[in-house]
Design an enzyme around this catalytic site. Structure first.
Site, PDB file in Angstrom:
ATOM      1  N   HIS A 246      -9.516   1.426   4.765  1.00 20.58           N
ATOM      2  CA  HIS A 246      -8.255   1.601   5.492  1.00 20.58           C
ATOM      3  C   HIS A 246      -8.482   2.564   6.660  1.00 20.58           C
ATOM      4  O   HIS A 246      -9.276   3.497   6.558  1.00 20.58           O
ATOM      5  CB  HIS A 246      -7.174   2.139   4.546  1.00 20.58           C
ATOM      6  CG  HIS A 246      -5.809   2.081   5.156  1.00 20.58           C
ATOM      7  ND1 HIS A 246      -5.366   3.042   6.037  1.00 20.58           N
ATOM      8  CD2 HIS A 246      -4.812   1.170   5.043  1.00 20.58           C
ATOM      9  CE1 HIS A 246      -4.145   2.715   6.438  1.00 20.58           C
ATOM     10  NE2 HIS A 246      -3.784   1.583   5.851  1.00 20.58           N
TER      11      HIS A 246
ATOM     12  N   GLY B 242       2.852  -1.116   4.185  1.00 22.93           N
ATOM     13  CA  GLY B 242       2.954   0.290   3.820  1.00 22.93           C
ATOM     14  C   GLY B 242       4.404   0.672   3.593  1.00 22.93           C
ATOM     15  O   GLY B 242       4.962   0.494   2.509  1.00 22.93           O
ATOM     16  N   GLY B 243       5.046   1.178   4.651  1.00 23.40           N
ATOM     17  CA  GLY B 243       6.413   1.690   4.556  1.00 23.40           C
ATOM     18  C   GLY B 243       7.383   0.769   3.816  1.00 23.40           C
ATOM     19  O   GLY B 243       8.109   1.211   2.916  1.00 23.40           O
TER      20      GLY B 243
ATOM     21  N   GLU C 180      -5.453  -4.864  10.621  1.00 26.85           N
ATOM     22  CA  GLU C 180      -4.428  -3.846  10.822  1.00 26.85           C
ATOM     23  C   GLU C 180      -4.685  -3.106  12.133  1.00 26.85           C
ATOM     24  O   GLU C 180      -5.470  -2.154  12.170  1.00 26.85           O
ATOM     25  CB  GLU C 180      -4.443  -2.832   9.676  1.00 26.85           C
ATOM     26  CG  GLU C 180      -4.198  -3.445   8.310  1.00 26.85           C
ATOM     27  CD  GLU C 180      -3.621  -2.410   7.337  1.00 26.85           C
ATOM     28  OE1 GLU C 180      -2.545  -2.678   6.789  1.00 26.85           O
ATOM     29  OE2 GLU C 180      -4.231  -1.346   7.153  1.00 26.85           O
TER      30      GLU C 180
ATOM     31  N   SER D  88       3.343  -2.203  10.220  1.00 24.05           N
ATOM     32  CA  SER D  88       4.809  -2.281  10.369  1.00 24.05           C
ATOM     33  C   SER D  88       5.383  -3.655  10.038  1.00 24.05           C
ATOM     34  O   SER D  88       6.346  -4.096  10.676  1.00 24.05           O
ATOM     35  CB  SER D  88       5.238  -1.829  11.770  1.00 24.05           C
ATOM     36  OG  SER D  88       4.834  -0.478  11.986  1.00 24.05           O
TER      37      SER D  88
ATOM     38  N   ASN E 207       0.875  -1.173   0.000  1.00 21.98           N
ATOM     39  CA  ASN E 207       0.000   0.000   0.000  1.00 21.98           C
ATOM     40  C   ASN E 207       0.914   1.225   0.000  1.00 21.98           C
ATOM     41  O   ASN E 207       1.500   1.557   1.022  1.00 21.98           O
ATOM     42  CB  ASN E 207      -0.882  -0.042   1.249  1.00 21.98           C
ATOM     43  CG  ASN E 207      -1.714   1.214   1.421  1.00 21.98           C
ATOM     44  OD1 ASN E 207      -1.807   2.042   0.509  1.00 21.98           O
ATOM     45  ND2 ASN E 207      -2.318   1.369   2.596  1.00 21.98           N
ATOM     46  N   TRP E 208       1.013   1.861  -1.164  1.00 22.43           N
ATOM     47  CA  TRP E 208       1.927   3.004  -1.261  1.00 22.43           C
ATOM     48  C   TRP E 208       1.315   4.277  -0.670  1.00 22.43           C
ATOM     49  O   TRP E 208       1.979   5.294  -0.580  1.00 22.43           O
ATOM     50  CB  TRP E 208       2.344   3.233  -2.725  1.00 22.43           C
ATOM     51  CG  TRP E 208       3.337   2.231  -3.210  1.00 22.43           C
ATOM     52  CD1 TRP E 208       3.894   1.213  -2.496  1.00 22.43           C
ATOM     53  CD2 TRP E 208       3.923   2.155  -4.529  1.00 22.43           C
ATOM     54  NE1 TRP E 208       4.778   0.505  -3.277  1.00 22.43           N
ATOM     55  CE2 TRP E 208       4.810   1.062  -4.522  1.00 22.43           C
ATOM     56  CE3 TRP E 208       3.764   2.898  -5.705  1.00 22.43           C
ATOM     57  CZ2 TRP E 208       5.551   0.699  -5.654  1.00 22.43           C
ATOM     58  CZ3 TRP E 208       4.507   2.534  -6.833  1.00 22.43           C
ATOM     59  CH2 TRP E 208       5.393   1.450  -6.810  1.00 22.43           C
ATOM     60  N   LYS E 209       0.034   4.234  -0.336  1.00 20.34           N
ATOM     61  CA  LYS E 209      -0.646   5.416   0.230  1.00 20.34           C
ATOM     62  C   LYS E 209      -0.426   6.615  -0.689  1.00 20.34           C
ATOM     63  O   LYS E 209      -0.388   6.457  -1.896  1.00 20.34           O
ATOM     64  CB  LYS E 209      -0.164   5.658   1.671  1.00 20.34           C
ATOM     65  CG  LYS E 209      -0.241   4.378   2.516  1.00 20.34           C
ATOM     66  CD  LYS E 209      -0.010   4.623   3.978  1.00 20.34           C
ATOM     67  CE  LYS E 209      -0.137   3.296   4.719  1.00 20.34           C
ATOM     68  NZ  LYS E 209      -0.053   3.430   6.162  1.00 20.34           N
TER      69      LYS E 209
ATOM     70  N   GLU F 291      -6.874   4.966   7.685  1.00 15.58           N
ATOM     71  CA  GLU F 291      -6.660   6.386   7.341  1.00 15.58           C
ATOM     72  C   GLU F 291      -7.889   6.961   6.640  1.00 15.58           C
ATOM     73  O   GLU F 291      -8.215   8.132   6.800  1.00 15.58           O
ATOM     74  CB  GLU F 291      -5.390   6.521   6.478  1.00 15.58           C
ATOM     75  CG  GLU F 291      -4.140   6.286   7.324  1.00 15.58           C
ATOM     76  CD  GLU F 291      -2.973   5.651   6.594  1.00 15.58           C
ATOM     77  OE1 GLU F 291      -2.958   5.661   5.351  1.00 15.58           O
ATOM     78  OE2 GLU F 291      -2.071   5.129   7.282  1.00 15.58           O
TER      79      GLU F 291
ATOM     80  N   GLY G 293       2.498   2.266  10.643  1.00 13.35           N
ATOM     81  CA  GLY G 293       3.462   3.347  10.455  1.00 13.35           C
ATOM     82  C   GLY G 293       4.170   3.759  11.739  1.00 13.35           C
ATOM     83  O   GLY G 293       4.826   4.792  11.779  1.00 13.35           O
TER      84      GLY G 293
HETATM   85  P1  PGA Z   1       2.797   0.233   7.548  1.00 19.52           P
HETATM   86  O1  PGA Z   1       1.364   0.467   6.887  1.00 19.52           O
HETATM   87  O2  PGA Z   1       3.343  -1.065   6.984  1.00 19.52           O
HETATM   88  O3  PGA Z   1       3.629   1.419   7.115  1.00 19.52           O
HETATM   89  O4  PGA Z   1       2.612   0.159   9.009  1.00 19.52           O
HETATM   90  C1  PGA Z   1       0.461  -0.587   6.703  1.00 19.52           C
HETATM   91  C2  PGA Z   1      -0.847  -0.069   6.153  1.00 19.52           C
HETATM   92  O5  PGA Z   1      -1.285   1.023   6.562  1.00 19.52           O
HETATM   93  O6  PGA Z   1      -1.476  -0.709   5.305  1.00 19.52           O
END
Ligand code: PGA
Length: 257
Positions: free
Chosen positions: A96, A235-236, A168, A214, A9-11, A98, A174
């Site tokens: 998600h 994500g990251g 999640e 993470s 997930n590149w957001k 967010e 993050g």
């Molecule tokens: P993260 O993000 O790996 O940076 O914690 C995961 C996500 O929000 O899907």
């Protein structure tokens, strides 16, 4: 047997130029190598066509981070399922944390999107998970159950194979904090048994449940080894070809055990 899904997930990162470079790097890392599981990258919408192009004729798939419930019309700023299908996308992340937090998406709205996506033959990756204070109060199962409940009533179990859940924990996204493998397994098992109660054992067995929060090369093996962890939403660590490929290699190795 559920195929492991390693999803990035590149957001709101990697515009078209950067996305193309990163997608090409990922492809180059796997040139001539076999990957028997599934690898997916979800870039921002504007970068999606470029990533689709870089992934053409490879096993990598490109997906979206959101979609709207209508096919077309006066919905300024929205993107439809048919538009994603035209780009050959199979997967779309929905709900998600967010989107729930910053864009006020509710369980009801998310449930309608999940239904639309499944009815159109695409695969939603539905994100669920508790916040830090909810875990501290021991409410994590109740929170996740509420997030899943409407959807499982609205959707028929015949869609189980296309239905993907991502657990999640919001406190792990993050932050560098990760759920322990035991915490992840406990929640994944809970999610599967809840699906089994609402649908059936057979359907629950087909649903893939990803862990997100993470995930990185250093913790991927212990998380992905858990019985009910069928992949990761990353994500990251998906913003670097090295770390994403390493997690893919771990999934490939585990699939051979
Ligand atoms: P993260 O993000 O790996 O940076 O914690 C995961 C996500 O929000 O899907």
């Amino acid at each position: 047997m559920r195929k492991t899904l390693i999803a990035g997930n590149w957001k709101m990162n990697a515009g078209p130029t950067e996305a193309k470079v990163l997608a090409d790097e990922m492809v180059a890392k796997w040139e001539g190598k076999e990957f028997s599981q599934e690898a997916l990258i979800c870039p921002p919408f504007v970068s999606l066509p470029f990533v689709v192009k870089s992934f053409r004729d490879t096993f990598f798939k490109a997906g979206a981070q959101n979609v709207y419930t209508e096919n077309n019309g006066a919905y300024t700023g929205e993107i439809s399922v048919s538009m994603l299908k035209e780009l050959t996308c199979e997967y779309v992340i929905l709900g998600h944390s967010e989107r729930r937090e910053y864009f006020n998406e509710t369980d009801d709205f998310i449930a309608k999107k999940v239904r639309k996506v499944l009815n159109e033959g695409m695969k939603p990756i539905l994100c669920v998970g508790e916040k830090f204070d909810q875990r501290q109060q021991g409410d994590q199962k109740a929170v996740v159950q509420k997030q899943l409940s409407n959807i499982l009533s609205l959707v028929n179990e015949s869609h189980a194979e296309n239905f993907v859940v991502a657990y999640e924990p919001v406190w792990a996204i993050g932050t560098g904090e990760t759920a322990t493998p035991e915490q992840a397994q406990e929640m994944h098992q809970f999610i599967r048994s809840f699906i089994s109660n609402k649908w059936s054992d057979e359907a629950a067995d087909k649903v893939r449940i990803l862990y997100g929060g993470s995930m990185k090369p250093a913790n991927a093996e212990e998380l992905l080894s858990q019985n009910d962890v069928d992949g990761g939403l990353i994500g990251g660590a998906s913003l670097k070809a090295d770390s994403f490929s390493e997690i893919m290699s771990i999934a490939e190795k585990l699939s051979k055990n």
